[in-house]
Design a protein around this motif. Structure first.
Motif, PDB file in Angstrom:
ATOM      1  N   ARG A  57       0.578  -1.436  -0.071  1.00 11.56           N
ATOM      2  CA  ARG A  57       0.209  -0.002   0.319  1.00 11.56           C
ATOM      3  C   ARG A  57       1.217   1.474  -0.132  1.00 11.56           C
ATOM      4  N   GLY A  58       0.533   2.552   1.351  1.00 10.33           N
ATOM      5  CA  GLY A  58       1.088   3.622   0.942  1.00 10.33           C
ATOM      6  C   GLY A  58       3.043   3.384   0.733  1.00 10.33           C
ATOM      7  N   LYS A  59       3.010   2.839   2.290  1.00  9.99           N
ATOM      8  CA  LYS A  59       4.409   2.391   1.981  1.00  9.99           C
ATOM      9  C   LYS A  59       5.266   1.670   0.719  1.00  9.99           C
ATOM     10  N   ALA A  60       4.606   0.878  -0.260  1.00  2.80           N
ATOM     11  CA  ALA A  60       5.110   0.569  -1.325  1.00  2.80           C
ATOM     12  C   ALA A  60       5.219   1.774  -1.983  1.00  2.80           C
ATOM     13  N   ASP A  61       4.138   2.568  -2.323  1.00  2.00           N
ATOM     14  CA  ASP A  61       4.391   3.578  -2.645  1.00  2.00           C
ATOM     15  C   ASP A  61       5.281   4.653  -2.982  1.00  2.00           C
ATOM     16  N   ALA A  62       5.418   4.991  -1.585  1.00  2.91           N
ATOM     17  CA  ALA A  62       6.637   6.339  -0.798  1.00  2.91           C
ATOM     18  C   ALA A  62       7.987   5.119  -2.026  1.00  2.91           C
ATOM     19  N   LEU A  63       8.399   4.225  -1.507  1.00  4.65           N
ATOM     20  CA  LEU A  63       9.713   3.685  -1.451  1.00  4.65           C
ATOM     21  C   LEU A  63      10.161   3.377  -2.914  1.00  4.65           C
ATOM     22  N   ALA A  64       8.327   3.075  -4.342  1.00  5.05           N
ATOM     23  CA  ALA A  64       8.484   3.057  -5.813  1.00  5.05           C
ATOM     24  C   ALA A  64       9.273   4.630  -5.552  1.00  5.05           C
ATOM     25  N   ARG A  65       8.502   5.676  -5.460  1.00  6.68           N
ATOM     26  CA  ARG A  65       8.455   6.677  -5.960  1.00  6.68           C
ATOM     27  C   ARG A  65      10.042   7.688  -5.497  1.00  6.68           C
ATOM     28  N   ASN A  66      10.264   7.233  -4.328  1.00 13.15           N
ATOM     29  CA  ASN A  66      11.208   8.312  -3.935  1.00 13.15           C
ATOM     30  C   ASN A  66      12.822   7.520  -3.556  1.00 13.15           C
ATOM     31  N   ALA A  67      12.752   6.337  -3.738  1.00 15.19           N
ATOM     32  CA  ALA A  67      13.988   5.650  -3.451  1.00 15.19           C
ATOM     33  C   ALA A  67      14.871   4.547  -4.140  1.00 15.19           C
ATOM     34  N   ALA A  68      16.086   4.967  -5.140  1.00 20.05           N
ATOM     35  CA  ALA A  68      16.557   5.218  -6.026  1.00 20.05           C
ATOM     36  C   ALA A  68      17.954   3.883  -5.913  1.00 20.05           C
ATOM     37  N   LYS A  69      18.608   3.150  -7.126  1.00 15.75           N
ATOM     38  CA  LYS A  69      19.484   2.378  -6.151  1.00 15.75           C
ATOM     39  C   LYS A  69      20.285   2.887  -5.007  1.00 15.75           C
ATOM     40  N   GLY A  70      21.578   2.085  -4.122  1.00 15.28           N
ATOM     41  CA  GLY A  70      22.173   2.702  -3.597  1.00 15.28           C
ATOM     42  C   GLY A  70      21.966   3.419  -2.027  1.00 15.28           C
ATOM     43  N   ASP A  71      20.370   3.717  -2.578  1.00 12.71           N
ATOM     44  CA  ASP A  71      19.767   4.410  -1.088  1.00 12.71           C
ATOM     45  C   ASP A  71      19.739   3.559  -0.149  1.00 12.71           C
ATOM     46  N   GLN A  72      20.271   4.283   0.943  1.00  8.09           N
ATOM     47  CA  GLN A  72      20.161   3.476   2.568  1.00  8.09           C
ATOM     48  C   GLN A  72      18.688   3.705   3.047  1.00  8.09           C
ATOM     49  N   ILE A  73      17.945   2.361   3.537  1.00  8.08           N
ATOM     50  CA  ILE A  73      16.750   2.316   4.011  1.00  8.08           C
ATOM     51  C   ILE A  73      17.160   1.538   5.164  1.00  8.08           C
ATOM     52  N   ILE A  74      16.307   2.209   6.310  1.00  4.84           N
ATOM     53  CA  ILE A  74      16.214   1.715   7.331  1.00  4.84           C
ATOM     54  C   ILE A  74      14.495   0.779   7.836  1.00  4.84           C
ATOM     55  N   VAL A  75      14.643  -0.524   7.997  1.00  5.07           N
ATOM     56  CA  VAL A  75      13.100  -1.520   7.560  1.00  5.07           C
ATOM     57  C   VAL A  75      13.305  -1.414   9.262  1.00  5.07           C
ATOM     58  N   GLN A  76      11.623  -1.727   9.186  1.00  6.31           N
ATOM     59  CA  GLN A  76      11.118  -2.388  10.257  1.00  6.31           C
ATOM     60  C   GLN A  76      10.440  -3.578   9.962  1.00  6.31           C
ATOM     61  N   TYR A  77      10.228  -4.890  10.577  1.00  7.42           N
ATOM     62  CA  TYR A  77      10.178  -5.557   9.590  1.00  7.42           C
ATOM     63  C   TYR A  77       9.852  -6.895  10.252  1.00  7.42           C
TER      64      TYR A  77
END
Length: 119
Positions: A57-77
Motif C-alpha cells: 500500500r502506501g509504504k510501497a508507493d512511497a518507496l517506489a517513488r522516492n528510493a533509488a539504487k544505493g539509497d540507505q533504507i532502515i526497515v522495521q520488518y
C-alpha cells in the motif's frame, strides 16, 4: 509478534506492481557485516548480507517513488513463514514484510541527481 530492524542499501530501485490498496513494492537491501579476522593477516573480514523485502500500500508507493539504487533504507520488518509442496517435498521459505521504514543516506545516483540540480 516479533519485529526486526535491518539497515542496508538498495541493490536496485524497488519494483512496484498494483496501485492504491493493491500496491506491492519488492526490493533487496544489502549490508556488510563482520565475519571475523583473517587468521594469517589479522585483517577484519566482512561478508555481504542481502535480504529481499516486500512492502504494501502506501509504504510501497512511497518507496517506489522516492528510493533509488544505493539509497540507505532502515526497515522495521516481520518474518512470515512460507511453506509449499514442490515435486512431492515440502519447501520452507521466508518472506520479509515491511512494517515501517525510514530513508537513510542517499546513494550515489541520488547524490549525483542532487548535484546536477544545483548547477
Amino acid at each position: 509478534m516479533q519485529t526486526n530492524v535491518f539497515v542496508g542499501n538498495l541493490a536496485k530501485a524497488p519494483t512496484l506492481s498494483g496501485q492504491g490498496d493493491k500496491a506491492v513494492a519488492r526490493f533487496t537491501l544489502i549490508s556488510n557485516e563482520y565475519a571475523g579476522k583473517d587468521r594469517e593477516t589479522g585483517e577484519v573480514r566482512e561478508r555481504s548480507v542481502a535480504l529481499p523485502f516486500t512492502a504494501f500500500r502506501g509504504k510501497a508507493d512511497a518507496l517506489a517513488r522516492n528510493a533509488a539504487k544505493g539509497d540507505q533504507i532502515i526497515v522495521q520488518y516481520r518474518i512470515e513463514n512460507n511453506e509449499y509442496e514442490k515435486n512431492g517435498e515440502t519447501v520452507y521459505t521466508f518472506n520479509f514484510l515491511v512494517e515501517d521504514f525510514k530513508f537513510g543516506a542517499p546513494g550515489k545516483e541520488k547524490r549525483d541527481q542532487f548535484s546536477r540540480g544545483n548547477e
